[in-house]
Design an enzyme around this catalytic site. Structure first.
Site, PDB file in Angstrom:
ATOM      1  N   GLU A 136       0.794  -1.228   0.000  1.00  9.89           N
ATOM      2  CA  GLU A 136       0.000   0.000   0.000  1.00  9.89           C
ATOM      3  C   GLU A 136       0.830   1.285   0.000  1.00  9.89           C
ATOM      4  O   GLU A 136       0.858   2.042   0.980  1.00  9.89           O
ATOM      5  CB  GLU A 136      -0.966   0.002   1.193  1.00  9.89           C
ATOM      6  CG  GLU A 136      -1.995  -1.109   1.114  1.00  9.89           C
ATOM      7  CD  GLU A 136      -3.044  -1.080   2.201  1.00  9.89           C
ATOM      8  OE1 GLU A 136      -3.993  -1.853   2.125  1.00  9.89           O
ATOM      9  OE2 GLU A 136      -2.907  -0.247   3.138  1.00  9.89           O
ATOM     10  N   GLU A 161      -5.511  -8.455   0.598  1.00 10.32           N
ATOM     11  CA  GLU A 161      -6.183  -8.100   1.850  1.00 10.32           C
ATOM     12  C   GLU A 161      -7.656  -7.857   1.553  1.00 10.32           C
ATOM     13  O   GLU A 161      -7.999  -7.164   0.592  1.00 10.32           O
ATOM     14  CB  GLU A 161      -5.613  -6.832   2.493  1.00 10.32           C
ATOM     15  CG  GLU A 161      -4.223  -6.957   3.073  1.00 10.32           C
ATOM     16  CD  GLU A 161      -3.757  -5.665   3.757  1.00 10.32           C
ATOM     17  OE1 GLU A 161      -4.632  -4.852   4.167  1.00 10.32           O
ATOM     18  OE2 GLU A 161      -2.542  -5.463   3.856  1.00 10.32           O
TER      19      GLU A 161
END
Length: 442
Positions: free
Chosen positions: A165, A348
């Site tokens: 991320e 995720e």
């Protein structure tokens, strides 16, 4: 309806080192930016920190047994840079190398694939003291760290993820200030975006040079923002959001350039040196997608980016994040158009719930089961459409330190009692077990 997935579909769960390991001052580990950030009053809910977390540094064997019981075929975890290179550079800490090798060997002995993330936000504080990701030298330090990891664990890791991320590292860490190091500077943010992109590219190059052709990719938290109305201004706002939230990361990696829309934006001048874009634009073997919810935007003349989020009507998680599973299909479709047929993994997906141990000693997290089920239905649909989705990792394996929320939010399919570190598989863990086994009917 039965949830059915290909036989070779990869089923995993995910965690991050600072969120689960604990043992922050054991076996040579030195402070990370999150140790420092947590020490500042007001940064973290209830003054929490990752000092102990879920104590997985000591209890990973117990956790691996639970992974096996749930039927997981992969475990995604991150290597702690401040364990392996306590000061960010220099000689590796062999206690850390031995620890992670034993963890990986133990996973593989149980038939569980090793998916290792090189960087999940715990930058060594020693590097932050020299400017952190704002300093181009950190890119070279990361390249050195990545090379050490490839040499130390290359025989055990099935899939490598360079960086988790980048959006959060850049925006939450350097613009919004909600994450470490807690800065509020657009100029810094633009620099960090480029340096993170470059660090990814250099790690991929090092991987090819050291290991050769094996699996390496990156995990992006992608957003395909929806326009609030059919008004032309709102449609344009959604396009702008795609540029600022996604394409500043994906365009350089996939296409070797930054978005053309930013060429005339004076505040968005990336510190590009000769050869940088070619370095970033390395072939990757897969793309990890972290997905939780969708944002809807409308045009705003007051906001420098030209858009702002608007309220949503959907039910929310305990984090007040709207539950928007259909948007996952838009994300998967968009990145497939951008990247071609590169394999995709959901690295995720999950939700925070107000979990508690019931009088029967169980954790009946029905909301999470519904959330996971609805998102897995979208994954089914994506596969049936021909999108190259190859696996799914639930966030998270176990309740843990959830960054600025501390221990207030629980994401795990395994309950962690933080007082005594006992573990309880939640109903959602058994739901996932049945889904993996092919017996989940909805």
């Amino acid at each position: 309806m039965r949830l059915q997935f290909p036989e070779d579909f990869l089923w995993g769960s995910a965690t991050a080192s600072y969120q689960v390991e604990g043992a922050i001052d054991e076996d040579g580990r030195k402070p990370s930016i999150w140790d420092t950030f947590c020490s500042v009053e007001g940064n973290i809910s209830h003054g929490d920190s990752g000092d102990v977390a879920a104590d997985q540094y000591h209890r990973y064997m117990e956790d691996i047994i639970l992974m096996k019981e749930v039927g997981l075929t992969a475990y995604r975890f991150s290597l702690a840079w401040p364990r392996i290179l306590p000061y960010g550079v220099g000689e590796p800490n062999h206690l850390a190398i031995d620890h992670y090798r034993h963890l990986m060997e133990s996973l593989k002995n149980q038939g569980i694939e090793v998916v290792a993330t090189l960087y999940h936000w715990d930058l060594p504080q020693a590097l932050e003291d020299l400017g952190g990701w704002r300093n181009r030298d950190t890119v070279y330090a990361f390249e050195e760290y990545a090379a050490i990891c490839f040499k130390s664990f290359g025989d055990l890791v099935d899939k490598w993820i360079t960086i988790n991320e980048p959006w959060c590292i850049a925006y939450l860490g350097h613009l919004i200030g909600e994450h470490a190091p807690g800065h509020h500077s657009l100029e810094e943010t633009v620099r960090v975006i480029h340096h993170i992109n470059l660090a990814h590219g250099k790690a991929v190059t090092a991987h090819r040079n050291i290991i050769g052709q094996s699996n390496i990719g990156i995990s992006w938290n992608l957003f395909v923002h929806r326009n609030a109305t059919k008004n032309g201004g709102d449609i344009e706002a959604a396009k702008k959001a795609l540029v600022y939230e996604n394409r500043v990361f994906t365009d350089p990696v996939l296409h070797g350039k930054y978005p053309d829309e930013l060429k005339n934006e004076p505040l968005w001048r990336f510190p590009i040196k000769e050869g940088d874009l070619e370095e970033i634009n390395q072939k990757i073997d897969f793309i990890g997608i972290n997905y939780y919810n969708e944002t809807i935007v409308k045009a705003s003349a007051e906001n420098p980016k030209g858009y702002i989020p608007v309220p949503q009507w959907q039910e929310t998680t305990s984090q007040d994040w709207p539950v928007t599973p259909n948007a996952l299909l838009r994300v998967l479709s968009w990145i497939t158009e951008e990247a071609g047929n590169i394999p995709l993994y959901i690295t995720e997906n999950g939700c925070a719930c107000d979990d508690y141990i019931d009088k029967d000693g169980r954790v009946h997290d029905r909301f999470r089961i519904d959330y996971l089920c609805r998102h897995l239905m979208i994954c089914n649909e994506a596969i049936n459409m021909g999108l190259p989705l190859k696996g799914y990792f639930v966030w998270s394996f176990i309740d843990n330190f959830e960054w600025a929320w501390g221990y207030e939010k629980r994401f795990g399919i395994v309950y962690c009692n933080y007082k005594n570190q006992t573990r309880i598989i939640k109903d959602s863990g058994y739901f996932l077990r049945d889904t993996i086994a092919g017996y989940c009917e909805i």
